[in-house]
Design an enzyme around this catalytic site. Structure first.
Site, PDB file in Angstrom:
ATOM      1  N   ARG A   1       0.764  -1.248   0.008  1.00  0.00           N
ATOM      2  CA  ARG A   1       0.157   0.019   0.096  1.00  0.00           C
ATOM      3  C   ARG A   1       0.840   1.165  -0.084  1.00  0.00           C
ATOM      4  NH1 ARG A   1      -4.788   0.380   4.336  1.00  0.00           N
ATOM      5  NH2 ARG A   1      -5.148  -1.585   3.125  1.00  0.00           N
TER       6      ARG A   1
ATOM      7  N   HIS B   1       0.189   4.149  -2.817  1.00  0.00           N
ATOM      8  CA  HIS B   1      -0.243   5.619  -2.095  1.00  0.00           C
ATOM      9  C   HIS B   1       1.012   6.731  -2.417  1.00  0.00           C
ATOM     10  CE1 HIS B   1      -3.679   4.774   0.683  1.00  0.00           C
ATOM     11  NE2 HIS B   1      -3.496   3.789  -0.187  1.00  0.00           N
TER      12      HIS B   1
ATOM     13  N   ASN C   1      -4.351   8.439   4.385  1.00  0.00           N
ATOM     14  CA  ASN C   1      -2.976   7.721   5.170  1.00  0.00           C
ATOM     15  C   ASN C   1      -3.151   7.595   6.502  1.00  0.00           C
ATOM     16  OD1 ASN C   1      -1.785   7.359   2.473  1.00  0.00           O
ATOM     17  ND2 ASN C   1      -0.949   9.300   2.594  1.00  0.00           N
TER      18      ASN C   1
ATOM     19  N   HIS D   1      -5.869  -5.840  -3.254  1.00  0.00           N
ATOM     20  CA  HIS D   1      -6.905  -5.815  -1.804  1.00  0.00           C
ATOM     21  C   HIS D   1      -7.166  -7.019  -1.744  1.00  0.00           C
ATOM     22  CE1 HIS D   1      -8.791  -1.479  -1.956  1.00  0.00           C
ATOM     23  NE2 HIS D   1      -7.372  -1.466  -1.520  1.00  0.00           N
TER      24      HIS D   1
END
Length: 320
Positions: A63, A67, A95, A195
């Site tokens: 992740r 991000h 975040n 995911h």
């Protein structure tokens, strides 16, 4: 005659400089072969040890790379702590209290710098490498990580808030968001497959289980025990039914209307992405191959190369 020779020399010099610049600015899997041949093996060993201790950390490291790339390109800006000159992306809505693994990145940076004898490997490249190594450690595909990124000296909480896809996005919003980053619908479906590992906070799926109709009632009821309508915002639920394994369960869950996030279930909700979700729900090989291709493509979003940015000594702060 002399003028033509002089022009020819200039032309050759220009062409050589252009080729050299282009070659230097392009990412390559062999970037550290000479400057630090033990870099990738050192990073891999730390990631494997950390994932073995806590498999959830693999999803966190993946992740972080996502991000990071979705803000101002894959430049390590997500790792910068707040300071008088840095409006840290760690405090952005997508975040804060959600993205973790920063201490593991610190550990990896220390280990790889020690292996190299100096600070050679950028923090942005570390994020790209640990994303791959985490996926592999959890049973997923491997790929050649393109390397040579340098680290940003700035960060933007505002850009993080604006550019990281939100869990309440509709399909059209997701498609537009990915398109703005040079990624297409296939990339959206494939990269959302990340995911298949990890967890999400109640606050990010509460509206989906209480307000949406495109969710299996039994699944929604199960989640309501974890995520009450009042309170429990930080409670965690797995993003798919095999959250410690990188597999196709994420897609089969979507087909059965068991997507945890609103944005997840939007990928299988009677629209243009349904067929690809359906395919991946039973075709592990296609998902693995396409995920590898799409994450390489994502890793090429606006990297800093050449003399841009810097190689941080400490991933949490810029060099001074």
């Amino acid at each position: 005659m002399a003028s033509r020779c002089y022009f020819s020399v200039l032309l050759h010099a220009f062409v050589f400089a252009t080729v050299a610049t282009l070659g230097f600015s392009q990412l390559t899997p062999n970037y550290y072969d000479y400057s630090c041949p033990n870099a990738l093996s050192t990073i891999k060993s730390v990631v494997e040890a950390e994932v073995q201790k806590e498999n959830r950390i693999g999803a966190s490291l993946l992740r972080l790379h996502f991000h990071d790339c979705f803000v101002n390109g894959c430049d390590g800006s997500i790792l910068l702590d707040p300071s008088p000159t840095i409006d840290s992306e760690k405090n952005a809505r997508p975040n804060i209290q959600s993205v973790r693994g920063f201490e593991v990145v610190d550990e990896i940076k220390q280990a790889v710098d020690q292996a190299c004898g100096k600070s050679v490997v950028s923090c942005a490249d570390i994020l790209a490498i640990v994303a791959r190594d985490s996926v592999v450690a959890l049973g997923g595909p491997t790929w050649e990580v393109q390397l040579g990124r340098r680290d940003s000296t700035t960060a933007s909480r505002e850009a993080a808030n604006a550019n990281i896809p939100a869990p309440f996005f509709s399909l059209s919003e997701l498609i537009t968001n990915f398109k703005n980053h040079g990624l297409d619908e296939k990339d959206l479906v494939v990269l959302s497959g990340g995911h298949t590992i990890g967890y999400a906070r109640c606050i990010n799926f509460k509206a989906h289980i209480y307000n949406d109709s495109n969710i299996d009632p039994n699944f929604a009821q199960y989640l309501k025990y974890i995520c009450p309508i009042n309170g429990g915002d930080q409670n965690l639920a797995p993003l798919d039914s095999t959250a410690a394994n990188f597999d196709v369960s994420y897609y089969s869950n979507l087909v059965n209307k068991n997507g945890l996030l609103h944005s997840d279930q939007e990928l299988f909700n009677g629209d243009s992405t349904d067929s690809l979700v359906q395919q991946y729900s039973y075709d592990n090989q296609a998902f693995f191959q396409d995920f590898a291709n799409s994450i390489i493509k994502m890793g090429n979003i606006q990297p800093l190369t050449g003399d841009q940015g810097e190689v941080r000594v400490n991933c949490r702060k810029v060099n001074y």
